[in-house]
Design a protein around this motif. Structure first.
Motif, mmCIF file in Angstrom:
data_model
loop_
_atom_site.group_PDB
_atom_site.id
_atom_site.type_symbol
_atom_site.label_atom_id
_atom_site.label_comp_id
_atom_site.label_asym_id
_atom_site.label_seq_id
_atom_site.Cartn_x
_atom_site.Cartn_y
_atom_site.Cartn_z
ATOM 1 N N ASP A 107 26.663 33.892 40.231
ATOM 2 C CA ASP A 107 26.198 35.101 40.270
ATOM 3 C C ASP A 107 26.918 36.103 38.978
ATOM 4 N N TYR A 110 26.776 35.954 35.735
ATOM 5 C CA TYR A 110 25.888 37.503 35.266
ATOM 6 C C TYR A 110 25.526 38.074 35.701
ATOM 7 N N GLU A 111 26.563 38.375 36.306
ATOM 8 C CA GLU A 111 27.134 40.206 36.845
ATOM 9 C C GLU A 111 27.784 40.790 35.497
ATOM 10 N N LYS A 131 19.889 34.134 33.498
ATOM 11 C CA LYS A 131 20.792 34.011 34.263
ATOM 12 C C LYS A 131 20.729 32.288 34.333
ATOM 13 N N GLU A 133 21.243 28.997 35.530
ATOM 14 C CA GLU A 133 22.109 28.009 36.724
ATOM 15 C C GLU A 133 22.242 26.823 37.082
#
Length: 238
Positions: A107, A110-111, A131, A133
């Motif tokens: 996360d 991706y941010e 994103k 995984e």
């Protein structure tokens, strides 16, 4: 028209003056050979201008052999508004440099990737906007990051190792935290690893793409860290 001609003439003069080095791809294993080969082919394929090979002119390098140890290198990048100065700024703000497993920070990565739509004057490539995984690691890579005091990843990099040199493949920071010096902390601490762990193994260079084509902000970032432009002849060693 005259301004364009002057820029081209100045670029030609810079190219002529570039020091030349030969760097070998060496030390691959059965697991890393494919990555070695793909990188070697990418570096040595014809440039889009067809006049030279892809990563041979103006290659941004730190020559580790120019310094006896990390402390000597650190002194060369110290001073007011220097790479060392901004690295210390990040440390004062409680950021920490660590080696990471990217899958622990899906996360956050991706941010970071989506925190700034335009970098170095260009839109972010589409693959950064999707994103991931699950990340798959390369055998000859290591992955590093900078976290804040809450454990949040605010910057990360992927580094490939090829026997005589290491190359920075990905280097991204969260737009919100860039002014805290996080990117300088990342690179200064990584360079310490190169001096303390890899120089004695025969590593001579750290590569960060090229100077030509980079905007002035990125060129300044590289200069502050001690990168200089070279002509490079790449050699494949069986």
């Amino acid at each position: 028209m005259q301004a364009d001609f002057r820029k081209i003439f100045q670029l030609i003069k810079e190219i002529i003056k570039l020091p030349k080095v030969t760097i070998r791809f060496t030390g691959y294993t059965d697991n890393s050979k494919e990555n070695y080969l793909s990188t070697y082919r990418y570096f040595t394929k014809p440039h889009r201008l067809k006049l030279f090979k892809n990563k041979t002119l103006g290659v941004a390098l730190i020559d580790l052999t120019n310094f006896s140890n990390f402390d000597e290198y650190y002194k060369s990048i110290n001073g007011k508004n220097s790479a060392a100065y901004y690295s210390r700024k990040a440390l004062r703000r409680k950021y920490k440099f660590i080696e990471i497993d990217r899958n622990d920070f899906i996360d956050d990565i991706y941010e970071i990737n989506t925190s700034k739509p335009i970098r170095q004057g260009r839109k972010m490539a589409k693959n950064y906007l999707i994103k991931v995984e699950k990340y798959k690691d390369e055998d000859n890579y290591r992955y590093f990051g900078v976290i804040n005091d809450k454990g949040k990843l605010v910057a990360y990099c992927s580094i490939g190792f090829y026997g005589e040199f290491a190359v920075i493949v990905n280097l991204l920071g969260h737009a919100k935290y860039l002014n805290d010096g996080i990117m300088y902390l990342m690179m200064v601490e990584f360079n310490k690893i190169m001096f303390n762990e890899y120089k004695e193994k025969g590593y001579k260079y750290i590569m960060y793409d090229t100077y030509f084509g980079a905007n002035e902000g990125l060129k300044m970032f590289k200069r502050k860290l001690g990168y200089k432009p070279y002509k490079v002849e790449w050699k494949w060693e069986n």
